[in-house]
Design an enzyme around this catalytic site. Structure first.
Site, PDB file in Angstrom:
ATOM      1  CG  HIS A  45      -4.862  42.277  63.906  1.00 23.42           C
ATOM      2  ND1 HIS A  45      -3.792  41.537  63.500  1.00 23.42           N
ATOM      3  CD2 HIS A  45      -4.992  43.274  63.006  1.00 23.42           C
ATOM      4  CE1 HIS A  45      -3.290  42.068  62.396  1.00 23.42           C
ATOM      5  NE2 HIS A  45      -3.994  43.132  62.091  1.00 23.42           N
ATOM      6  CE1 TYR A 101       4.348  39.195  69.605  1.00 21.10           C
ATOM      7  CE2 TYR A 101       2.272  38.421  68.698  1.00 21.10           C
ATOM      8  CZ  TYR A 101       3.020  39.412  69.313  1.00 21.10           C
ATOM      9  OH  TYR A 101       2.433  40.611  69.636  1.00 21.10           O
ATOM     10  N   PRO A 118       9.362  44.963  74.211  1.00 20.30           N
ATOM     11  CG  PRO A 118      10.373  45.097  72.113  1.00 20.30           C
ATOM     12  CD  PRO A 118      10.689  45.091  73.573  1.00 20.30           C
ATOM     13  CE  LYS A 162      -0.159  43.591  77.234  1.00 21.42           C
ATOM     14  NZ  LYS A 162      -1.377  43.762  76.453  1.00 21.42           N
ATOM     15  CE1 TYR A 166       0.002  39.839  71.683  1.00 23.75           C
ATOM     16  CE2 TYR A 166      -2.191  40.305  70.811  1.00 23.75           C
ATOM     17  CZ  TYR A 166      -0.821  40.245  70.644  1.00 23.75           C
ATOM     18  OH  TYR A 166      -0.266  40.601  69.432  1.00 23.75           O
TER      19      TYR A 166
HETATM   20  C1  PHB Z   1       4.399  46.348  66.285  1.00 25.89           C
HETATM   21  O1  PHB Z   1       3.483  46.357  65.447  1.00 25.89           O
HETATM   22  O2  PHB Z   1       5.374  47.115  66.208  1.00 25.89           O
HETATM   23  C2  PHB Z   1       4.345  45.357  67.386  1.00 25.89           C
HETATM   24  C3  PHB Z   1       3.244  44.535  67.483  1.00 25.89           C
HETATM   25  C4  PHB Z   1       3.188  43.595  68.484  1.00 25.89           C
HETATM   26  C5  PHB Z   1       4.234  43.457  69.380  1.00 25.89           C
HETATM   27  C6  PHB Z   1       5.339  44.296  69.288  1.00 25.89           C
HETATM   28  C7  PHB Z   1       5.398  45.246  68.277  1.00 25.89           C
HETATM   29  O3  PHB Z   1       4.163  42.504  70.328  1.00 25.89           O
END
Ligand code: PHB
Ligand code: APR
Length: 391
Positions: free
Chosen positions: A75, A203, A294, A298, A386
């Protein structure tokens, strides 16, 4: 007959313990891994799935890159969505790095298989019950298998045993300092065999709460919504989940395909850091020493950077007797950990609904979003954190 002596005993066969076992074995250091749960239980845990490039580099370095390279989804950007309005953060463009979606379950499986092929001693259903001699010349671990007690002597012990393990508890309270922030909500996550709603992760900050659209593959969706910390899974049948998730994603939810969940769980959100990460012959690594919420994924990446630092320190010690990196292990790790703790706290604060009686917190979130929209510098800062700060 199990070995009764090794150079480094590793408690825990999560990603931290398995990766450390791999790194040390490749450097010809003898290890034994002791894991409380069964192998099937460890492989069945569903966790986050976003790998920084430092983590994918490490997996390749230890010979676990083949399936990652074949199946991982690279990504270059993610989308932030504020009450329906989108901002794309193209981190490849902003800081020249990508991330890879590859489930923690898959990382665990690849490490287990590679460790098996190298003949690494890894005992499952073998909980460690006591750690003695941390400040002496040799450590002795006591563990159980089939109700029988065994001992294992070692030079060093790595507490890769997660938040509820015995490693951190073996550090005297007079030495250990902990920092904690518990957030007043959790994440309800589901896994479903339906295509993700687009290529990017989304997000979303919505007045009714956070939502995250992510994936495990081109045919498997991972979806999360913010829920009260005491939410019960029984209260969230699939239909209710999907309706709320689409509502919070707003217009982009046009692309959401719904389907029956194959896993559903609620995770509490907390930030936690324990200092120091070394006491005598014990080192802590991964969730044993720190937990991040989460948001930003990280947790696994920090576990990987901890064990990279720890393996360097132990390899240098066994090669030349130089304990310099052992002595600085805790300080080196904590610098990176505090930065990731800050970033995941910041992302959590930016994107979730908090109790906010006077509206100030919500106004700050909006101002932060407007600033991100208008400033490439702010976007670069988000992007460099990130994709993962340098190891
Ligand atoms: C996930 O794919 O579970 C995931 C991805 C990004 C995040 C948190 C969880 O910020
Ligand atoms: N004896 C042996 N094993 C133990 C003991 C014990 N007394 N206590 C705990 N364990 C085991 C647990 O059963 C678990 O399998 O230690 C392991 C720790 O693994 P994880 O919890 O996966 O922690 P870690 O390897 O640090 O991985 C961090 O996992 O929680 C996620 O988000 C986090 O992605 C991050 C990653």
């Amino acid at each position: 007959m199990s070995k009764q002596r090794t150079q480094v005993a590793i408690i825990g066969a999560g990603p931290a313990g398995l990766m450390l076992a791999r790194l040390l074995t490749l450097a010809k250091i003898d290890v034994v891994v002791l894991e409380r749960q069964s192998r099937a239980y460890v492989l069945g845990r569903i966790r986050a799935g976003l790998l920084e490039s430092g983590t994918t580099d490490l997996l390749r370095e230890v010979g676990c890159g083949a399936r990652l390279d074949a199946e991982g989804l690279v990504h270059d950007s993610a989308s932030l969505n504020f009450n329906g309005e989108s901002l794309e953060i193209n981190y490849l463009d902003l800081v020249g790095k990508s991330v890879t979606i590859y489930g923690q379950t898959e990382v665990t499986r690849d490490l287990m298989e590679a460790n098996d092929a190298s003949g690494i001693a890894c005992h499952y259903e073998a909980p460690v019950t006591a750690i003695d001699g941390l400040d002496g010349a040799r450590v002795r671990l006591t563990y159980l298998t089939h109700g029988q007690q065994h001992t294992l002597d070692c030079d060093y012990v790595a507490g890769c045993d997660g938040f509820h393990g015995v490693g951190r508890a073996a550090i005297p309270a007079s030495v250990l300092k902990t920092y904690e922030r518990i957030y007043p909500f959790g994440w309800l996550g589901i896994l479903a065999d339906v295509p993700p709603c687009g290529h990017e992760l989304i997000y979303a900050n919505h007045p009714d709460g956070f939502a995250l659209a992510t994936m495990r593959s081109n045919t498997r969706t991972r979806a999360y919504i913010q829920v009260p910390a005491d939410a019960r899974i029984e209260d969230w049948p699939d239909d209710r989940f999907w309706a709320e998730y689409k509502h919070r994603l707003g217009p982009v939810s046009k692309g959401v395909t719904t389907g029956p969940s194959i896993e559903k769980s609620v995770a509490p959100l907390r930030s936690f850091v324990a200092e120091p990460m070394r006491f005598g012959r014990l080192f802590l690594a991964g969730d044993a020493a720190h937990i991040v919420p989460p948001t930003g994924a990280k947790g696994l990446n920090l576990a990987a950077s901890d064990v990279r630092y720890l393996s360097r320190a132990l390899i240098a010690f066994y090669a030349s007797g130089d304990a310099g990196l052992i002595d600085t292990y805790s300080e080196t790790c904590l610098k990176r950990i505090w930065k990731a703790t800050r970033f995941s706290w910041w992302m959590t604060t930016l994107l979730h609904k908090f109790p906010d009686p006077d509206g100030f917190g919500t106004a700050m979130q909006r101002a932060e979003f407007e600033y991100l929209k208008s400033s490439r510098t702010a976007q670069v800062s988000l992007a460099e954190n990130y994709v993962g700060l340098p190891i």
